[in-house]
Design a protein around this motif. Sequence first.
Motif, short mmCIF file in Angstrom:
data_model
loop_
_atom_site.label_atom_id
_atom_site.label_comp_id
_atom_site.label_asym_id
_atom_site.label_seq_id
_atom_site.Cartn_x
_atom_site.Cartn_y
_atom_site.Cartn_z
N ASP A 4 124.94 -51.14 -28.03
CA ASP A 4 123.71 -51.45 -28.77
C ASP A 4 123.30 -50.26 -29.63
O ASP A 4 122.93 -50.40 -30.80
CB ASP A 4 122.59 -51.78 -27.77
N THR A 5 123.39 -49.07 -29.04
CA THR A 5 123.02 -47.86 -29.77
C THR A 5 124.00 -47.59 -30.91
O THR A 5 123.61 -47.18 -32.01
CB THR A 5 122.99 -46.66 -28.82
N VAL A 6 125.32 -47.82 -30.65
CA VAL A 6 126.33 -47.60 -31.68
C VAL A 6 126.07 -48.51 -32.88
O VAL A 6 126.08 -48.07 -34.05
CB VAL A 6 127.73 -47.83 -31.10
N VAL A 7 125.82 -49.79 -32.63
CA VAL A 7 125.58 -50.74 -33.73
C VAL A 7 124.29 -50.39 -34.46
O VAL A 7 124.20 -50.47 -35.70
CB VAL A 7 125.55 -52.17 -33.17
N GLU A 8 123.26 -50.00 -33.70
CA GLU A 8 121.98 -49.64 -34.33
C GLU A 8 122.15 -48.44 -35.26
O GLU A 8 121.61 -48.42 -36.39
CB GLU A 8 120.96 -49.32 -33.24
N ASP A 9 122.92 -47.41 -34.83
CA ASP A 9 123.16 -46.25 -35.70
C ASP A 9 123.94 -46.65 -36.95
O ASP A 9 123.66 -46.16 -38.06
CB ASP A 9 123.93 -45.17 -34.93
N ALA A 10 124.94 -47.52 -36.78
CA ALA A 10 125.72 -47.95 -37.93
C ALA A 10 124.86 -48.75 -38.91
O ALA A 10 124.97 -48.61 -40.14
CB ALA A 10 126.92 -48.78 -37.47
N LEU A 11 123.95 -49.60 -38.38
CA LEU A 11 123.08 -50.39 -39.26
C LEU A 11 122.11 -49.49 -40.03
O LEU A 11 121.83 -49.72 -41.22
CB LEU A 11 122.31 -51.41 -38.42
N SER A 12 121.58 -48.48 -39.33
CA SER A 12 120.64 -47.59 -40.02
C SER A 12 121.33 -46.81 -41.14
O SER A 12 120.70 -46.50 -42.16
CB SER A 12 120.01 -46.63 -39.01
N MET A 13 122.61 -46.47 -40.95
CA MET A 13 123.32 -45.72 -41.98
C MET A 13 123.68 -46.59 -43.18
O MET A 13 123.74 -46.12 -44.31
CB MET A 13 124.59 -45.09 -41.40
N THR A 14 123.96 -47.88 -42.93
CA THR A 14 124.39 -48.77 -44.02
C THR A 14 123.24 -49.60 -44.58
O THR A 14 123.43 -50.35 -45.54
CB THR A 14 125.50 -49.71 -43.52
N ALA A 15 122.04 -49.51 -43.97
CA ALA A 15 120.92 -50.33 -44.44
C ALA A 15 120.59 -50.09 -45.91
O ALA A 15 120.35 -51.04 -46.67
CB ALA A 15 119.69 -50.07 -43.56
N PRO A 16 120.57 -48.82 -46.37
CA PRO A 16 120.27 -48.62 -47.81
C PRO A 16 121.27 -49.32 -48.73
O PRO A 16 120.90 -49.87 -49.77
CB PRO A 16 120.31 -47.11 -47.97
N LEU A 17 122.54 -49.29 -48.37
CA LEU A 17 123.56 -49.93 -49.20
C LEU A 17 123.35 -51.44 -49.24
O LEU A 17 123.43 -52.07 -50.31
CB LEU A 17 124.95 -49.60 -48.65
N ILE A 18 123.07 -52.02 -48.07
CA ILE A 18 122.88 -53.47 -48.01
C ILE A 18 121.61 -53.87 -48.76
O ILE A 18 121.56 -54.88 -49.49
CB ILE A 18 122.84 -53.93 -46.55
N THR A 19 120.58 -53.08 -48.61
CA THR A 19 119.31 -53.38 -49.28
C THR A 19 119.46 -53.28 -50.79
O THR A 19 118.90 -54.08 -51.56
CB THR A 19 118.23 -52.42 -48.78
N GLN A 20 120.24 -52.30 -51.27
CA GLN A 20 120.42 -52.11 -52.71
C GLN A 20 121.04 -53.35 -53.35
O GLN A 20 120.70 -53.72 -54.47
CB GLN A 20 121.30 -50.90 -52.96
N ARG A 21 121.93 -54.02 -52.63
CA ARG A 21 122.61 -55.19 -53.20
C ARG A 21 121.86 -56.48 -52.88
O ARG A 21 122.35 -57.57 -53.18
CB ARG A 21 124.02 -55.28 -52.66
N GLY A 22 120.70 -56.37 -52.28
CA GLY A 22 119.91 -57.56 -52.00
C GLY A 22 120.52 -58.45 -50.94
O GLY A 22 120.23 -59.66 -50.90
#
Length: 705
Positions: free
Chosen positions: A552-570
């Motif tokens: 759970d922690t591993v996935v959460e860290d990965a999501l926080s790191m890639t969230a800006p990229l995903i948000t940028q592309r809508g």
Amino acid sequence: MSSARNSVRRRLGLGSVLILVNVGLVAGAVLVVTAGGSQVLRRLADEQALSRVETAGGSALRAVEYAEIDVLTSTRLLAQRPTLLQLYHSSDRKGLVAFLSQFGETGNLAGCALVDSSGIVASAGAALDWNAILLAAGSKEQVLLQPEPHQPLIAGAVIPVRDGDNAAAAVAARWLDEEFAQIVAAQVGVEIAIIPRDVMPSGLRNVACQRALATGNSTQQYIADEDAYLAILPLHSPSGNIPGVVAAHLSARGVAASIRTLARSLFLLALFVALLAAAVSVLVGRRLARPLRVLTAAAARIGRGDLETPIQRESGAEIGTLSGTMEEMRHRLVALTAELRQRRAEAEAVLGGIVEGVFTVDRERKIRYVNPQGAELMGLRPEDIIGRFCGDVLDPEPIDGKRPCTDRCPIVHARFRGTVRATEHLWLRRGERQQTVVITSAMPSPAGADPSEVLQFQMIRDETEVEVTRRLRDTVLANISHEFRTPLSAQLASIELLRDRIAREPGANLEPLVRSLEQGTLRLTWLIDNLLESVRIDAGQKAIRRQSVTLDTVVEDALSMTAPLITQRGQILESELPFPLPPIMGDPPRLVQVFVNLLANASKFAPADSKIRIGGRVHADQIQLWIDDEGTGFPHGDGDMVFERFVRSSGSEPEESGIGLGLWIVKSIVTRHGGRVTVEPTPGAASGSRFSVYLPISDTPTVEP
């Protein structure tokens, strides 16, 4: 004279010569056996007689020891008698003498006495020098000495009498005289004599006795003047000196008579065998001579290399079989010779045509063969290599100060593990330069008919240029990582400060630009991380840190790191993970890198404003996590190829494509965790891909040291 000898040989013939030779050999054997047998019998008889007298002497020594023990026991009994104390206290000297006399006769003693600080209180038996016995005993209880010159030895004992403060002692002795020696001789069956130090015999006996007294060791020898066997054993007293010796004597007359009887029987038996052998030689020699001459000539032709002349079959069962076998052998030799010539030509053509060097070693790792390419690689002529130890020729670079030939030799390891391949750095070409080579060692194989003779093939390939290229690539990657990280870190710090200012100044319209810079920086950072991970894998650093990890922690860290990229592309991220996920054993940073690469890959290939789903399922022994996207998917046949290094999909890619390391690193990290990764079309969707990661569930969720 030479023609006369040749005529005699022709007249006698092979059969006659064979008969004469056999008769002469048998006669000579009879004489040698008889003479040698007599000598052997004589030597064995001497050894047995010497062993017998030595054993008898040892038995006599034990008899003396038993006598000493017997005297010691009797003296202890005397010292413990209440009657002795009563008579001593009453000063009844006459009673003491009578008591001691009776005790000495009962104990078969030569004499006994009672002494105190004033001197001898009373004594009985032989007139012995009791003071000498007391002086010789000293602090010991036992004594072995010669009381007076020209007297036999005595075994004595001195035991204190327990009488308060009075210092009294009981003393007893036994003669080790001729009578005692006769008793011992009757027991051992050999003449025994106990000889004091100052009563030595004459002649060779005196020499043997003096040698035993000087060295303190026993000696045995045959005395020719007396025709007898003699063993001299020293007598050691409790005080450590040698007061005399024990002599065991055995006459040689009985031994000589037995030897003569055996020699006569041996001679008669050998003579009978000689006559019988001569008769058999006469019968067999003439029958075998003629066909054997023919077969001998045929064997000589084969030995000279003449394999074309056939061998005529002779009559008789054995000779006929021998001639037929030799003819069959000739046919096989012809075929084998032709086959060997062909194989040798083929082997030389193969070994001479390959690019790599080939050499063979024996059990001692000495080089037995080297092809021209191997000799050229080693920088030596073949004649300078053959017969030398391979380590001296190759000269491998020491590892931790130790020569690899000692405990890391691939040739030795291949003998137990099968084919072994090793990369070594060698000082070839007479030390002019160092070369990196790959040596492949095969298991030993028989070199010939003798199974103990084996050869081991080695293939050596020059990897110097490949090694230089690999090191250059590692250096370039390391430099790129070093040069990129410092400005990127500074850029990220500046971007964060800029975002903070934008938050404090709402009117500013710089946030899209800042986010664009941030995404570019993140992309470069992931690229560098992937490059570094690929370098670590190439360098052999495949080990991972194992500790309890919560996915759970591993996935959460990965999501926080890639969230800006995903948000940028809508794009919209949906999570369908079961909670809680069971722990696994693994390396958290590596696992975060796995899901960062997969999420970044899904965002890159999926269209803007699409959905990215992350889900999972817990099985009995493993956890499955997947990431679905709505992209175009992979063309048919690309499913397994996308995990290869520097391989990108053959379909359409976005403009910001990578270098083909992300999915290869994902597979490498998951494999090192004992899991696997797969790709398939998104279930239930018209397009898109699903990347699934399978990781084993940990039974012991504890941190390893």
